[in-house]
Structure formats: C-alpha cells, structure tokens
Design a protein around this motif. Sequence first.
Motif, PDB file in Angstrom:
ATOM      1  N   ALA A 153      35.545  43.359  42.404  1.00 41.76           N
ATOM      2  CA  ALA A 153      35.379  43.310  43.961  1.00 41.76           C
ATOM      3  C   ALA A 153      35.332  44.306  44.860  1.00 41.76           C
ATOM      4  O   ALA A 153      34.406  44.502  45.700  1.00 41.76           O
ATOM      5  N   GLU A 172      38.201  33.720  46.878  1.00 42.08           N
ATOM      6  CA  GLU A 172      37.607  34.864  47.533  1.00 42.08           C
ATOM      7  C   GLU A 172      37.304  34.604  48.953  1.00 42.08           C
ATOM      8  O   GLU A 172      36.863  33.547  49.195  1.00 42.08           O
ATOM      9  N   ARG A 220      39.251  41.615  40.476  1.00 44.45           N
ATOM     10  CA  ARG A 220      39.608  42.812  41.704  1.00 44.45           C
ATOM     11  C   ARG A 220      39.117  43.835  41.482  1.00 44.45           C
ATOM     12  O   ARG A 220      38.586  44.519  42.719  1.00 44.45           O
ATOM     13  N   TYR A 236      34.551  40.318  50.154  1.00 42.30           N
ATOM     14  CA  TYR A 236      35.074  40.095  48.821  1.00 42.30           C
ATOM     15  C   TYR A 236      36.648  40.290  48.672  1.00 42.30           C
ATOM     16  O   TYR A 236      37.242  40.669  49.670  1.00 42.30           O
ATOM     17  N   VAL A 248      39.825  39.281  45.565  1.00 46.08           N
ATOM     18  CA  VAL A 248      40.376  38.123  44.627  1.00 46.08           C
ATOM     19  C   VAL A 248      41.901  38.010  44.949  1.00 46.08           C
ATOM     20  O   VAL A 248      42.686  38.968  44.693  1.00 46.08           O
TER      21      VAL A 248
END
Length: 354
Positions: free
Chosen positions: A281, A148, A278, A315, A317
Amino acid sequence: MFNLDQYDLISRVADRIGSLFQQRRLRAFSTLFVVGLGLSLLVTACNPGTNSSTVASSPNSAAPTSQNRALRVGYQKSSTVLNLLKNQGTLEEKLQPEGVRVEWAEFAAGPQMLEALNVGSIDFAYTGETPPVFAQAADAPLVYVAYEPVGGSAEAILVREDSPIQTVEDLRGKTVALNRGSNVHYLLVRALEEAGLEYSDITTAYLPPGDARPAFEQGSVDAWVIWDPFQAAAETSANARILVDGKDLVANHGYFLSTQNYVDQNPDLIEEILEELRTTANWAEDNPSEVASFLSDELGIDIPSLELAETRRGYGVKPLTDEIVKGQQQIADTFYNLELIPKQISVADVVWKG
C-alpha cells in the motif's frame, strides 16, 4: 478466464438472489448464500490462474501443522493492493521458508468472495463496506482484521452531461442504477437522506458495472452510482458528470476479512499478510503512475482514467478502531431499518482482537 456472458449470468442470478433475500428473510438467504458459492466457483474454475485446491477444506478442519499450512486469498482485479501483492510475489517469498503455501482465487465481486469465505474455500478476502454487512446478517463466520481508508471521493452518483438533473432532489421519480450490496449502496442511501428523499422516492435498477454503463449511456437509467476506476472511466469517456460524490457523505472504507476459525489457528499468518499489504500500500501511494499502468493491463481501462482515479483514493492497512467499527455499525443499522438485511447485527462481535 470467464467471459462477459458468464459474468452477466452470474450478476443477474446474484441480483435475483438479492430480491429473494428481501422476501424470504434470513433462513432462505442462508440457503441462497451457499447456492451463490457455486457461481463463485464457476468464476474460479474459469480462471486459469486459480489453483483448484482453493475449494478443498472445511472451516472446521483440524489445526494445520507448520509444514502443511495454506493461506488462500480471494481477490478481485480491481482490489488494487491485493492484486499488486499477488503480482509482486513477495508474500510467497516471505512465507515459503515457513512451509506455508499461498493460493490465490479470483472473484467477480465481493458478495461471491464472501460466500466462498463462508464455506471455508478461502481464508482471506477484501471487499467494500457493504458486502460484510449482508454476509454477517446471513450468519457467515467472518472477522474484520483491518481496513483501508479509500475515501468518499472515490465513489459518486453520476448523470449524463446533458441531463436536466442538477441536484439529488431531482432524482425523485427517476431510475438509478447501482450494483446491489456494493459500497455505493450506502452512498445512495445517504445522499437521498441528506436531500430529504426516501429510498422509495426513486426506482433502483440493480446492475453490475458491465451492464450499468451501457444502460447509463443509452438513457435507460437516469443516474448511476459507481466507484472508481469505473467512475473515472465514465467521466473521461462516457460524457458523465458528478451529481454528488461521497466526500461529505460516507467514509468509503475497504475491509480485509478472514474467519474466526482461521485467525484463531493462524494469527501469525494474518499478521504477516497485513505486514506485506502495508508495504504494498505504501508503494502504491508513492507510485500512482505505475499503479495506473498495472491496472490498465488488468482491467482494460485507459491510463488517463486510472490516473484520475488514483488522485482521489486513499491507501493504508489500518487496525479497526472503535470509531471505524461504529461507522460500520451505522451502515448495518441503516440497512436493517430499510429492510435490506433481515436482522440486526453487532459489528463489534466480529472484529479481530489480534
């Protein structure tokens, strides 16, 4: 829920472990790593939301069938995306039709979480940059599965508003508080290096955030290296000012981690939790006010401080690229050269190829 006294006890013992770690090198640390798990399980046992079965299985257990698989996730309340995912319950909804149960275990900090990962009490975790370096140096079987991009602006060296300290060079001979082995440990090293100072030019006081803030406010330490949202809270309500942040010094990545055994047996579950993370996020990035409100209830920090923190964090992933691995290797090499870890490690050796 564990109380403050329990948390302070755990933190102080963890700091003592860190001191012994430098003195006794790898073999002694490996033993202490297991001792530390007991502290982690104290936290887990005191958390009414934690399923006690999270401490059951071995990392070398036989491959599970599709009807008895579990995904045991370690998290901290300040681990925003994982905590949001837990709260939303979408992972359970996704995996329940596949016969997979999701279990959550709360931990006080990254090192304790990785101790649990080491002995097979959890299957998935999230920490900052530094705890995986210490854990790999202790032969923990961790695997990096994603990262991240939190960003360097989300951590800083703070001084009091009226402090005569104006530059990092002014820290020579001063006492600096930080949480040993956390992401800000590397920020401190880099800031000193950039200013032409040696690590030995300062005195370090290894304190968790709960102890560091009163020490900082009372003048027991001269500076405090800390991350958001505790950084933002100190700025808004503890008369703290930023001496230097990590923007031009460190990447400040967070890492999603598992074990080699688990990813070998359950690559589909790793993909599915990353997919849900994801989605979460993306939602968090688009809804900073809602995130601040959620975290205020979770962390007991005021909403304005959390809104400030949300303005300077990233943010996402993302998969591990060669560049990201190289950056993590640089941290590992730096800590080895400073004798903060007992042996050289190769981060590339523990990156999931899924």
